[in-house]
Design a protein around this motif. Structure first.
Motif, PDB file in Angstrom:
ATOM      1  N   UNK A 205       0.829  -1.209   0.000  1.00  0.00           N
ATOM      2  CA  UNK A 205       0.000   0.000   0.000  1.00  0.00           C
ATOM      3  C   UNK A 205       0.852   1.243   0.000  1.00  0.00           C
ATOM      4  N   UNK A 206       0.843   1.975  -1.111  1.00  0.00           N
ATOM      5  CA  UNK A 206       1.643   3.199  -1.248  1.00  0.00           C
ATOM      6  C   UNK A 206       0.784   4.355  -1.750  1.00  0.00           C
ATOM      7  N   UNK A 207      -0.475   4.409  -1.352  1.00  0.00           N
ATOM      8  CA  UNK A 207      -1.346   5.490  -1.816  1.00  0.00           C
ATOM      9  C   UNK A 207      -0.966   6.807  -1.166  1.00  0.00           C
ATOM     10  N   UNK A 208      -1.186   7.914  -1.896  1.00  0.00           N
ATOM     11  CA  UNK A 208      -0.893   9.278  -1.413  1.00  0.00           C
ATOM     12  C   UNK A 208       0.561   9.419  -0.943  1.00  0.00           C
ATOM     13  N   UNK A 209       1.493   8.877  -1.670  1.00  0.00           N
ATOM     14  CA  UNK A 209       2.890   8.957  -1.239  1.00  0.00           C
ATOM     15  C   UNK A 209       3.743   9.826  -2.140  1.00  0.00           C
TER      16      UNK A 209
END
Length: 850
Positions: A205-209
């Motif tokens: 999970x790497x959302x909004x990174x």
């Protein structure tokens, strides 16, 4: 023999003791119990915290959230999620003394924007570390990369307050080769995405990174991958494999909202037979849904919204296990007859087909959507009547059928669970159903822009939880129910553009939450109710286009949040007394036009318009007035650039002053030049006099300036040329004189901007100002006696005539001499004729003027 028995008995006794001792749990070491108690003392503990069980009189291995090694008694696990911990997490915390920790969960607490200590890197035995949503902030220390045994690392955040240093994310992936779960959602990574990930990964999970670059295709081929979420990274380019993915058998969740995945959905998606959730919304995808996608019979959540997908929507009945189907903002077409296949839709909870090109009526024989709680069909071309089954869905919470072509009466509501109802922008008619007024859980009721008729029943006030009541733009009549002002939860009250009459007798209660009140475009009479001063959070007040008869309600200055005030087209009268008590510090739009206001323009009003003294363009953000968490925008009628516009959303930078069509007198205050955020200034059709203030050149974002139909005199200030945003200028029908400024926007305005000012000259007018560069000639000083002016003018004119004849005589004699000495060449003959014509024409003009 006796010796052997003795040895046997001793061994038997020893074995029994060992067996007995091994069956007893080992006690928690005292130093570790002390470390936990010291940690507890660092935070206030509420009545619901699991740390209440932490007591030194009890073995710490039995404390809530504490797990020990059964063989040694060492603390190896600490689960402190949702413990209500509040306060600083210190870098020398006693927790770092628990060197044998394997699992540490600190998630969902509030550590008051503490930094993550580098000492976490010393807990070398850790296999699970979760610090998500606990208000940590700042730089994630590079020492985290030393935890080489980690299987699970979660550092999710609510914002981008957490960040990696340069290359630290790449270092983390390089060292943590055993990772199975990695979730860094909303952590600011701000780097290219690395090429290599742990081959053991099951969840990523790497959302909004803020990662960018091209996603390595190898990510799709991680053989154990079950969940992949890279959402909200618009600079991340994703190209899906066109062949079978190695993760096809295991992948159950694929979420890629708002990434750059331009192109079509490849047929390789058809191999993802284990997929339960597929979300690839806002990815610029185009084309039709490939047929192999229908093989994904295990799909429960399908979200393809905000793309450019097209094709008929009827194939979607193939997905038999769907709980959520979101296809909004695409180009899907066709009709909804497939909804009749009720055996397929028994599990469906959310259906969103809004903003597509669907046509035809909604089928009337649908009975398989009993679990549906959200139905969004807005902004299509659906027609016919709204079938009764929709209003009878037992679990329905959200219903949005707005912006279609539905007609007929609104059916009776039988769904008792409704929270939101929006039927605006249709052709619905008849009265507001009485059954709708019994929905006590209703928060949003929007029925505007229809043909509803009848009166507004006072029983509408029984909807005590209502936040938004929008009945605008219908044919409703009668009076405004008095009880509406007592609805303490209401944010928006819009009854505009109806045929409501009578006085506004509503008494607005103290402590109300009203942010928007729109009663404009009705037939309301009388005065403005003074109880409006109780609306302390009010942002928009629109009473325009009625028949109100009152003086200016100066007590409105007590409303500290007021941004829009419209009283236009009523029967307001009298002066707006100049008083330093006026506030209106947050006003961005004030429209008092088409009334009977008189007296001087109120200086203190302009002095206190603090919000207008800021150029909002420089902030770089777009904010809207009365934005209710993105769920509701108030529409407003404004007059700008000479046009009447209805805006569904009003930007905070749309700053307007309209005082036109009144009886204001006196001068235009130069202080208006301080309102540098102004975009529209309209003072036309009054009795203003004096000069145009040169200070108006400071209004750098001004788009429309209308000072027409007044008694303004003097010249147009040359400094106004600097107004490069000006699109509309109207100075007509005044007493302006001198030359019209040249350059920039002034070269684009037409005659109509200046007509009715006999003393103006220069382009675009046909009247020339004279002079080589169009510089205005010297004008007579103001106040000179008219008879003296005529005499002086006559003397100057005859001097000019004599000078002209003298020059002509010299030129004529010179011409004769040259003619005879050069045998009268042909080119000179042509010149002679032309000069003669010019001199004759000018003499004729001079005679006509005198």
């Amino acid at each position: 023999m006796g010796y052997v028995k003795l040895v046997f008995l001793m061994l038997f006794s020893l074995l029994c003791q060992l067996a007995f001792c091994s069956s007893l749990p080992h006690l928690c070491p005292k130093d570790q119990a002390l470390a936990l108690l010291q940690f507890k003392q660092m935070f206030p503990i509420d009545a619901y915290s699991k740390l209440l069980s932490w007591n030194k009189s009890i073995d710490c291995c039995s404390w809530d959230g504490v797990h020990c090694n059964e063989a040694t008694g060492q603390v190896i696990g600490l689960n402190l999620t949702r413990c209500g911990l509040q306060g600083k997490f210190h870098s020398n915390s006693s927790l770092f003394k628990l060197s044998n920790l394997k699992r540490l969960d600190l998630s969902n607490n509030d550590f008051s924007e503490s930094l993550i200590s580098p000492k976490f890197g010393e807990l070398s035995s850790l296999t699970h570390l979760d610090m998500s949503y606990s208000s940590f902030t700042g730089l994630i220390p590079a020492e985290i990369s030393r935890l080489s045994k980690l299987h699970v690392l979660r550092i999710q955040s609510y914002s981008d307050g957490l960040r990696f240093g340069p290359h630290n994310f790449e270092l983390l992936l390089k060292n943590l080769t055993r990772l199975r779960e990695l979730d860094l959602s909303s952590v600011n990574i701000s780097s290219t995405i690395p090429l290599n990930f742990s081959s053991y990964l099951t969840n990523l999970g790497l959302s909004y990174t803020q990662i960018y670059g091209r996603l390595p295709e190898g990510v799709f081929h991680l053989s154990n991958l079950e969940s992949l979420d890279l959402s909200d990274n618009p600079q991340l380019t994703v190209r899906f494999p066109t062949t079978k993915w190695n993760s096809s058998a295991s992948l159950m969740e694929l979420v890629l909202y708002r990434v750059n995945a331009t192109g079509r959905i490849p047929e390789s998606f058809g191999h993802l037979t284990s997929l339960r959730t597929l979300g690839i919304a806002s990815c610029n995808l185009s084309g039709s849904i490939p047929k192999p996608l229908w093989n994904l019979t295990n799909i429960e959540e399908l979200e393809l919204g905000d793309n450019h997908l097209e094709g008929p929507i009827s194939e979607l009945f193939r997905f038999g296990k769907l709980r959520s189907l979101l296809l909004e903002n695409n180009n899907f077409d066709g009709q909804l007859e497939f909804l009749s296949f009720n055996r397929i839709w028994t599990q469906l909870e959310v259906l969103d087909f809004s903003s597509n090109s669907l046509t035809g009526p909604i089928p009337s024989n649908v009975s398989g959507m009993q679990n549906a709680h959200s139905l969004y069909l807005s902004s299509n071309q659906l027609n016919g009547t709204v079938p009764s089954w929709i209003f009878s869905l037992p679990s329905l919470i959200f219903l949005d059928l707005s912006d279609n072509h539905f007609s007929g009466n609104i059916q009776e509501f039988k769904s008792k669970t409704l929270d939101t109802v929006s039927l605006k922008q249709n052709q619905l008619q008849g009265p507001i159903p009485k059954s709708l007024l019994n929905l006590h859980h209703l928060y949003y009721l929007v029925l505007s822009h229809n043909n509803l008729s009848g009166e507004i029943a006072s029983t509408i006030c029984n909807l005590t939880k209502l936040l938004v009541l929008d009945l605008g733009s219908n044919n409703l009549e009668g009076t405004i129910p008095l009880c509406l002002g007592e609805m303490s939860e209401l944010w928006v009250l819009d009854l505009s553009n109806n045929s409501l009459s009578g006085t506004i007798n509503t008494t607005f209660s103290i402590g109300n939450e009203l942010m928007v009140i729109k009663f404009d475009m009705n037939k309301l009479e009388g005065k403005v109710p003074q109880s409006l001063i109780n609306c302390t959070v009010l942002k928009v007040l629109d009473l325009g286009n009625n028949e109100l008869n009152d003086t200016f309600p100066k007590w409105l200055r007590a409303l500290p949040n007021l941004m829009i005030l419209r009283l236009r087209s009523n029967k307001f009268f009298g002066p707006i007394n100049d008083s330093s008590a006026y506030k209106f510090a947050r006003i961005r739009m004030i429209d008092l036009s088409s009334n009977g206001f008189s007296g001087d323009l109120p200086m203190s009003l302009f002095e206190n318009f603090e919000a207008m003294k800021i150029n909002g363009e420089k902030s770089g953000t777009r904010e809207y007035i009365a934005d209710m968490n993105g769920r509701y925008y108030t529409n407003s009628f404004i007059v700008t650039k000479g046009l009447d516009l209805e805006l569904p959303r009003v930007l905070t930078t749309n700053i307007i002053i309209d005082l036109s069509k009144n009886r204001f007198e006196g001068h235009i205050p130069s202080i208006i030049g301080d309102l540098i955020g102004l975009r529209t200034l309209n003072l036309s059709h009054n009795r203003l006099e004096g000069h145009i203030p040169a200070s108006l050149h400071q209004l750098s974002v001004l788009e429309s300036l209308d000072l027409s139909s007044n008694k303004i005199s003097g010249e147009i200030p040359q400094q106004l040329v600097s107004l490069t945003s000006l699109e509309v200028l109207n100075l007509s029908h005044n007493h302006l004189v001198g030359c019209i400024p040249k350059g920039k926007q002034f070269d684009t305005f037409e005659n109509s901007s200046y007509q009715g000012n006999d003393g103006l000259c220069g382009l675009p007018l046909s009247k020339d100002c004279g002079g080589d560069e169009g510089v205005p000639q010297a004008t007579t000083p103001f106040g000179l006696d008219q008879e003296e002016e005529e005499v002086d003018s006559s003397i100057i004119s005859w001097q000019s005539v004599l000078m002209g004849y003298g020059c002509g005589l010299v030129i004529g004699l010179s011409i004769i001499y040259i003619m005879f000495s050069t045998q009268y060449p042909a080119w000179f003959s042509r010149m002679d004729v032309k000069l003669e014509h010019i001199i004759t024409t000018r003499m004729k003009r001079h005679k006509k003027r005198h």
